[in-house]
Scaffold this active site. Structure first.
Site, PDB file in Angstrom:
ATOM      1  N   CYS A   1       0.851  -1.190   0.000  1.00  0.00           N
ATOM      2  CA  CYS A   1       0.000   0.000   0.000  1.00  0.00           C
ATOM      3  C   CYS A   1       0.895   1.251   0.000  1.00  0.00           C
ATOM      4  O   CYS A   1       1.657   1.461  -0.935  1.00  0.00           O
ATOM      5  CB  CYS A   1      -0.945  -0.064   1.193  1.00  0.00           C
TER       6      CYS A   1
ATOM      7  N   ASP B   1      -8.494  -3.145  -8.051  1.00  0.00           N
ATOM      8  CA  ASP B   1      -8.085  -2.074  -7.145  1.00  0.00           C
ATOM      9  C   ASP B   1      -8.715  -0.764  -7.619  1.00  0.00           C
ATOM     10  O   ASP B   1      -8.391  -0.264  -8.695  1.00  0.00           O
ATOM     11  CB  ASP B   1      -6.562  -1.967  -7.142  1.00  0.00           C
TER      12      ASP B   1
ATOM     13  N   HIS C   1      -7.407  -4.026  -3.897  1.00  0.00           N
ATOM     14  CA  HIS C   1      -6.328  -3.415  -3.136  1.00  0.00           C
ATOM     15  C   HIS C   1      -6.232  -4.121  -1.787  1.00  0.00           C
ATOM     16  O   HIS C   1      -7.234  -4.472  -1.181  1.00  0.00           O
ATOM     17  CB  HIS C   1      -6.622  -1.926  -2.921  1.00  0.00           C
TER      18      HIS C   1
END
Length: 286
Positions: A165, A222, A254
């Site tokens: 991330c 995502d 994600h």
């Protein structure tokens, strides 16, 4: 989550001696509670695991590290760059997982000067109060300091970095910053976007200058990282003749490696980890 990091703020003086976070706490960040039933917990049997202090400009930052008990000082190194939620339980567990595989794994708290994100209850607060105020330059130098700390404790000639991330974006930047890294793995880190004084470049801006082979691991579903940006990154890497690769898991969201969250995709996570370990081995970090 990464797509929310947009604030234009004055650059922070990261040499100041005021450190907000001085130790690594157990448990998960408040913003991710409750955790899911699939959460993985790795024990410390056969490991040395826990907090250490990393000397940096202006003081010390805490880090979590794990390594085999009988590993000696020749272990390959994996720097783990934490996700937006800091060095909470998931990141600590990832360190233990890599240690079980024979690595010296270490995750420094790269927000230590700006704030304790584990105590914040929303992603927006984390972004506004901490992430937006954390300069990329500070982060890269703190990672350098972490590598320096490991001198004599592990084999920093066998150095890999991986991150998730927020940390996935940092992995790309660090692969351009430190050519001594042998291999890198960037999990769903933002590739393009706005810039500001604290975040003057994105991975797309440094792709043509990369000297380190990066394996990018991304989710096709995502919502914050469009497939178009991934294809743009692939084109720049190809034009530069860089050996980096990007793998997209079409059904993954994600955070697909975050086993404590609803986004967890065990099939994609397992395959991606196997590919990353092979990538590390290919480039001499094993």
């Amino acid at each position: 989550m990464d797509s929310q990091i947009r604030s234009v703020l004055p650059k922070t003086d990261f040499n100041r001696r005021s450190f907000v976070v001085t130790s690594i706490a157990a448990g998960f960040a408040l913003a991710v509670l409750p955790v899911g039933a699939a959460t993985i917990t790795t024990d410390t049997t056969g490991l040395v695991a826990g907090e250490v202090k990393i000397p940096v400009k202006g003081g010390e930052i805490p880090a979590y590290r794990a390594l085999p008990v009988n590993g000696g000082n020749n272990l390959p190194v994996v720097l783990i760059v934490h996700e937006i939620f800091g060095v909470h339980e998931h990141i600590q567990d990832l360190c233990r997982r890599y240690a079980k595989l024979g690595y010296y794994a270490i995750a420094p708290d790269l927000y230590a000067r700006q704030g304790d994100v584990k105590k914040l209850t929303s992603i927006q607060d984390i972004v506004t109060k901490v992430v937006s105020k954390t300069p990329d330059e500070q982060v890269l130098l703190d990672l350098d300091a972490t590598v320096a700390y490991l001198a004599g404790k592990a084999n920093t000639d066998k150095l890999a970095v991986t991150g998730f991330c927020w940390g996935g974006r940092i992995v790309w930047l660090y692969a351009a910053h430190n050519p001594k890294v042998k291999a890198a793995g960037a999990w769903y880190g933002r590739l393009v976007g706005d810039t500001d004084p604290n975040h003057p470049e994105n991975p797309i801006d440094i792709a043509s200058k990369l000297k380190v082979p990066v394996l990018g691991l991304y989710g096709g579903k995502d919502q914050g990282i469009p497939l178009a940006s991934i294809e743009q990154m692939r084109r720049v890497l190809k034009e530069a003749g860089n050996p980096s690769e990007i793998v997209v898991y079409s059904q993954a969201e994600h955070g697909f490696n975050a086993d404590y969250r609803p986004s967890y995709n065990p099939e994609a996570a397992k395959d991606a980890q196997q590919k990353l370990l092979a990538w590390f081995k290919k480039y001499g970090v094993a």
